[in-house]
Design a protein around this motif. Sequence first.
Motif, PDB file in Angstrom:
ATOM      1  N   ASP A 239     -59.774  46.934  28.123  1.00 52.85           N
ATOM      2  CA  ASP A 239     -58.522  47.679  27.995  1.00 52.85           C
ATOM      3  C   ASP A 239     -57.474  46.903  27.212  1.00 52.85           C
ATOM      4  O   ASP A 239     -56.402  47.433  26.923  1.00 52.85           O
ATOM      5  CB  ASP A 239     -57.960  48.008  29.381  1.00 52.85           C
ATOM      6  CG  ASP A 239     -58.809  49.019  30.134  1.00 52.85           C
ATOM      7  OD1 ASP A 239     -59.471  49.839  29.468  1.00 52.85           O
ATOM      8  OD2 ASP A 239     -58.819  48.979  31.382  1.00 52.85           O
ATOM      9  N   LEU A 240     -57.763  45.634  26.908  1.00 56.52           N
ATOM     10  CA  LEU A 240     -56.800  44.794  26.194  1.00 56.52           C
ATOM     11  C   LEU A 240     -57.126  44.768  24.706  1.00 56.52           C
ATOM     12  O   LEU A 240     -58.266  44.970  24.308  1.00 56.52           O
ATOM     13  CB  LEU A 240     -56.809  43.375  26.762  1.00 56.52           C
ATOM     14  CG  LEU A 240     -56.516  43.269  28.259  1.00 56.52           C
ATOM     15  CD1 LEU A 240     -56.641  41.833  28.742  1.00 56.52           C
ATOM     16  CD2 LEU A 240     -55.127  43.815  28.584  1.00 56.52           C
ATOM     17  N   GLY A 241     -56.109  44.498  23.884  1.00 55.51           N
ATOM     18  CA  GLY A 241     -56.322  44.496  22.438  1.00 55.51           C
ATOM     19  C   GLY A 241     -55.274  43.704  21.701  1.00 55.51           C
ATOM     20  O   GLY A 241     -54.541  44.255  20.884  1.00 55.51           O
ATOM     21  N   LEU A 242     -55.195  42.404  21.986  1.00 53.77           N
ATOM     22  CA  LEU A 242     -54.185  41.584  21.323  1.00 53.77           C
ATOM     23  C   LEU A 242     -54.710  41.018  20.009  1.00 53.77           C
ATOM     24  O   LEU A 242     -54.336  41.466  18.934  1.00 53.77           O
ATOM     25  CB  LEU A 242     -53.715  40.459  22.241  1.00 53.77           C
ATOM     26  CG  LEU A 242     -52.652  39.517  21.651  1.00 53.77           C
ATOM     27  CD1 LEU A 242     -51.424  40.290  21.198  1.00 53.77           C
ATOM     28  CD2 LEU A 242     -52.294  38.416  22.636  1.00 53.77           C
ATOM     29  N   ALA A 243     -55.593  40.022  20.071  1.00 51.63           N
ATOM     30  CA  ALA A 243     -56.064  39.344  18.864  1.00 51.63           C
ATOM     31  C   ALA A 243     -57.591  39.299  18.852  1.00 51.63           C
ATOM     32  O   ALA A 243     -58.250  39.431  19.889  1.00 51.63           O
ATOM     33  CB  ALA A 243     -55.500  37.928  18.786  1.00 51.63           C
ATOM     34  N   ALA A 244     -58.140  39.093  17.655  1.00 47.85           N
ATOM     35  CA  ALA A 244     -59.586  38.967  17.489  1.00 47.85           C
ATOM     36  C   ALA A 244     -59.843  38.193  16.208  1.00 47.85           C
ATOM     37  O   ALA A 244     -58.953  38.042  15.360  1.00 47.85           O
ATOM     38  CB  ALA A 244     -60.254  40.338  17.415  1.00 47.85           C
ATOM     39  N   SER A 245     -61.078  37.710  16.060  1.00 41.11           N
ATOM     40  CA  SER A 245     -61.441  37.044  14.816  1.00 41.11           C
ATOM     41  C   SER A 245     -62.920  37.232  14.542  1.00 41.11           C
ATOM     42  O   SER A 245     -63.717  37.487  15.445  1.00 41.11           O
ATOM     43  CB  SER A 245     -61.084  35.552  14.862  1.00 41.11           C
ATOM     44  OG  SER A 245     -61.825  34.882  15.856  1.00 41.11           O
ATOM     45  N   ILE A 246     -63.246  37.119  13.261  1.00 43.20           N
ATOM     46  CA  ILE A 246     -64.622  37.291  12.790  1.00 43.20           C
ATOM     47  C   ILE A 246     -64.930  36.163  11.817  1.00 43.20           C
ATOM     48  O   ILE A 246     -64.139  35.906  10.898  1.00 43.20           O
ATOM     49  CB  ILE A 246     -64.799  38.640  12.066  1.00 43.20           C
ATOM     50  CG1 ILE A 246     -64.444  39.813  12.995  1.00 43.20           C
ATOM     51  CG2 ILE A 246     -66.218  38.792  11.527  1.00 43.20           C
ATOM     52  CD1 ILE A 246     -64.320  41.141  12.264  1.00 43.20           C
ATOM     53  N   ILE A 247     -66.064  35.500  12.014  1.00 43.55           N
ATOM     54  CA  ILE A 247     -66.481  34.440  11.103  1.00 43.55           C
ATOM     55  C   ILE A 247     -67.782  34.876  10.432  1.00 43.55           C
ATOM     56  O   ILE A 247     -68.782  35.171  11.097  1.00 43.55           O
ATOM     57  CB  ILE A 247     -66.644  33.100  11.842  1.00 43.55           C
ATOM     58  CG1 ILE A 247     -65.297  32.692  12.450  1.00 43.55           C
ATOM     59  CG2 ILE A 247     -67.151  32.020  10.893  1.00 43.55           C
ATOM     60  CD1 ILE A 247     -65.320  31.391  13.210  1.00 43.55           C
ATOM     61  N   THR A 248     -67.747  34.912   9.104  1.00 40.69           N
ATOM     62  CA  THR A 248     -68.864  35.452   8.341  1.00 40.69           C
ATOM     63  C   THR A 248     -68.888  34.847   6.944  1.00 40.69           C
ATOM     64  O   THR A 248     -67.847  34.409   6.428  1.00 40.69           O
ATOM     65  CB  THR A 248     -68.749  36.990   8.234  1.00 40.69           C
ATOM     66  OG1 THR A 248     -69.772  37.484   7.374  1.00 40.69           O
ATOM     67  CG2 THR A 248     -67.403  37.419   7.674  1.00 40.69           C
ATOM     68  N   GLY A 249     -70.065  34.858   6.331  1.00 42.02           N
ATOM     69  CA  GLY A 249     -70.173  34.446   4.939  1.00 42.02           C
ATOM     70  C   GLY A 249     -69.811  35.546   3.964  1.00 42.02           C
ATOM     71  O   GLY A 249     -69.708  35.306   2.759  1.00 42.02           O
ATOM     72  N   ASP A 250     -69.585  36.744   4.469  1.00 42.48           N
ATOM     73  CA  ASP A 250     -69.269  37.904   3.634  1.00 42.48           C
ATOM     74  C   ASP A 250     -67.881  38.410   4.022  1.00 42.48           C
ATOM     75  O   ASP A 250     -67.738  39.203   4.956  1.00 42.48           O
ATOM     76  CB  ASP A 250     -70.333  38.990   3.834  1.00 42.48           C
ATOM     77  CG  ASP A 250     -70.133  40.193   2.919  1.00 42.48           C
ATOM     78  OD1 ASP A 250     -69.037  40.329   2.350  1.00 42.48           O
ATOM     79  OD2 ASP A 250     -71.084  41.005   2.800  1.00 42.48           O
ATOM     80  N   THR A 251     -66.881  37.966   3.291  1.00 43.03           N
ATOM     81  CA  THR A 251     -65.502  38.307   3.648  1.00 43.03           C
ATOM     82  C   THR A 251     -65.266  39.811   3.623  1.00 43.03           C
ATOM     83  O   THR A 251     -64.559  40.356   4.481  1.00 43.03           O
ATOM     84  CB  THR A 251     -64.522  37.613   2.687  1.00 43.03           C
ATOM     85  OG1 THR A 251     -64.713  36.199   2.780  1.00 43.03           O
ATOM     86  CG2 THR A 251     -63.075  37.942   3.039  1.00 43.03           C
ATOM     87  N   TYR A 252     -65.850  40.507   2.647  1.00 37.21           N
ATOM     88  CA  TYR A 252     -65.631  41.949   2.558  1.00 37.21           C
ATOM     89  C   TYR A 252     -66.204  42.674   3.780  1.00 37.21           C
ATOM     90  O   TYR A 252     -65.585  43.609   4.302  1.00 37.21           O
ATOM     91  CB  TYR A 252     -66.250  42.490   1.273  1.00 37.21           C
ATOM     92  CG  TYR A 252     -65.522  42.016   0.039  1.00 37.21           C
ATOM     93  CD1 TYR A 252     -64.261  42.526  -0.300  1.00 37.21           C
ATOM     94  CD2 TYR A 252     -66.070  41.041  -0.786  1.00 37.21           C
ATOM     95  CE1 TYR A 252     -63.586  42.086  -1.416  1.00 37.21           C
ATOM     96  CE2 TYR A 252     -65.395  40.583  -1.907  1.00 37.21           C
ATOM     97  CZ  TYR A 252     -64.155  41.118  -2.219  1.00 37.21           C
ATOM     98  OH  TYR A 252     -63.481  40.661  -3.327  1.00 37.21           O
ATOM     99  N   ARG A 253     -67.362  42.236   4.231  1.00 40.99           N
ATOM    100  CA  ARG A 253     -67.912  42.841   5.444  1.00 40.99           C
ATOM    101  C   ARG A 253     -67.015  42.520   6.640  1.00 40.99           C
ATOM    102  O   ARG A 253     -66.787  43.368   7.510  1.00 40.99           O
ATOM    103  CB  ARG A 253     -69.326  42.327   5.695  1.00 40.99           C
ATOM    104  CG  ARG A 253     -69.993  43.046   6.874  1.00 40.99           C
ATOM    105  CD  ARG A 253     -71.348  42.471   7.179  1.00 40.99           C
ATOM    106  NE  ARG A 253     -72.021  43.239   8.222  1.00 40.99           N
ATOM    107  CZ  ARG A 253     -72.917  42.732   9.039  1.00 40.99           C
ATOM    108  NH1 ARG A 253     -73.295  41.456   8.913  1.00 40.99           N
ATOM    109  NH2 ARG A 253     -73.488  43.484   9.961  1.00 40.99           N
ATOM    110  N   GLY A 254     -66.507  41.292   6.672  1.00 41.15           N
ATOM    111  CA  GLY A 254     -65.598  40.919   7.745  1.00 41.15           C
ATOM    112  C   GLY A 254     -64.356  41.791   7.774  1.00 41.15           C
ATOM    113  O   GLY A 254     -63.895  42.224   8.839  1.00 41.15           O
ATOM    114  N   MET A 255     -63.793  42.081   6.603  1.00 45.14           N
ATOM    115  CA  MET A 255     -62.616  42.946   6.533  1.00 45.14           C
ATOM    116  C   MET A 255     -62.942  44.352   7.012  1.00 45.14           C
ATOM    117  O   MET A 255     -62.140  45.001   7.694  1.00 45.14           O
ATOM    118  CB  MET A 255     -62.074  42.980   5.113  1.00 45.14           C
ATOM    119  CG  MET A 255     -61.510  41.655   4.621  1.00 45.14           C
ATOM    120  SD  MET A 255     -59.986  41.194   5.474  1.00 45.14           S
ATOM    121  CE  MET A 255     -58.846  42.375   4.750  1.00 45.14           C
ATOM    122  N   SER A 256     -64.128  44.838   6.673  1.00 49.62           N
ATOM    123  CA  SER A 256     -64.531  46.163   7.128  1.00 49.62           C
ATOM    124  C   SER A 256     -64.670  46.207   8.646  1.00 49.62           C
ATOM    125  O   SER A 256     -64.215  47.149   9.306  1.00 49.62           O
ATOM    126  CB  SER A 256     -65.860  46.563   6.468  1.00 49.62           C
ATOM    127  OG  SER A 256     -66.318  47.811   6.946  1.00 49.62           O
TER     128      SER A 256
END
Length: 496
Positions: A417-434
């Motif tokens: 139910d919470l939604g403050l911050a998140a992060s994604i670590i990937t070699g494909d920045t465009y996929r990460g943005m998606s």
Amino acid sequence: MSRSEHAGAAWQKRDVTHFIGGAWVEAESGRWYANHSPWSGEVLGDVAAGDGEDTRRAIDAAQEAFPGWAAMVPAQRQQIFLAAAGIVERRREEILLALALETGCGIHFGRVQVDFAAALLRQAAAQGYQPHGQLIPSDVPGTRAMAVRRPVGVVAAIAPWNSSLVLAGRASIGPLSLGNTVVLKPSEESPYTGGALWAEILQEAGLPDGAFNVVTHAPGEAGAIADAMLAHRHVRRLNFTGSTPTGRRLAEKAGSHLKRTVLQLSGQNPLIVLADADVDYAVDAATYGAFVHQGQVCMCARRIYVERPLADRFLAAFAAKVAQLPTGDPRDPATVVGPVINEWALALLQRRVDEAVAMGALVLAGGTPAPPIYPATVLVDVPDDAEIAQGETFGPVVLVEAVDSAEEAVARANRTDLGLAASIITGDTYRGMSLATQLDAGIVHVNDQPVNDEPHMPFGGVKDSGWGRFGLGFAAEEFSDLQWITSRDQDRSFPF
């Protein structure tokens, strides 16, 4: 200032009083409480134990100061904020020491706080030169229409202990920069670094008397201060940073008084590591993101989801690094994990970890307290119905889980139910943005960990993590009123 003088970076006992109308005053009741260091337990000073009457005095002082502060030209306000930034930098070492002693904040996060405070003040210095309205075309011939933003008046601010300098500053400086006056209630755990220190800085910088006020209170007595803030007719906005349960109660009470609130609440923040990520970078980012300031930051990573092809390598390296993090006195520059804020927090952490283990979870690092420290702890195989997997556990504990795909990671991240911050670590920045756009979070960082903030960014969450946004670039939305003004350059005709 406080009743005892400070000298350089050496700590001397500070008895913190209220700051009302430009004067340091004791509580009307004459009561005090002891401010204890979470590391040593020593008494750092006595603190005025305020109540509703003290709060009403502070609000009245803020209301009296409002017309003069609101009428100041931008150059006058700019001079004050720039002077305050200089004071923060001049007192840097002293502030770092105070943060360590009062809140257990080590050098790494202490530097983040001091740098943020100085940047916040410098950016506030430019706020007065930002446009505060717009012209709007009218369909009525001869009419000129404008939408003009103007300060609301008195803003009440309630700030927590965990990032005391930053969060008290964020709660106060944005509203001040727009021409409002402020009454700040710091946490009973950080009355100096989250309250009186800001009063010292702003008073020395030349802020007019009454524009900024601080009311402190004893443990367990915050409710009387908040109730007085919400009930007072001169308080036009209230901002609060803290837990979701407390924020919910404040919002309910604010609604009965028709008071607008800005709420930044709990987070159960996911860090997602995709199969194409650099393992070493992911480990470093996750270690910082989960354990900076003993995990006592609302943005800290609470859950790490790793795609299965990378899971074993990540877990082995992550657990090994976490197990070696130095613990100890927060004044020691080598310390990474210092004390948690109090005995209650330590007991809660241990109870939740023990319950998870009893339900089948495995401890890969940490898990054994050494009061007042709870070590950096990594858990795997935590059942979904364990208490530590529900809501926010505020401390140096992170849950790690292998997933079959990025889509599964996003789905599991969004279940809370919470939604403050998140992060994604990937070699494909465009996929990460998606993928970022699919996460139910107010803040998402791609190829970084979730603990990030800048004074001008739109900081805030979604769902039960609150509503509204802090950030000087967005403060006008929250802390000013929009007024529609029209004028006519000719008489108009009326039907009767």
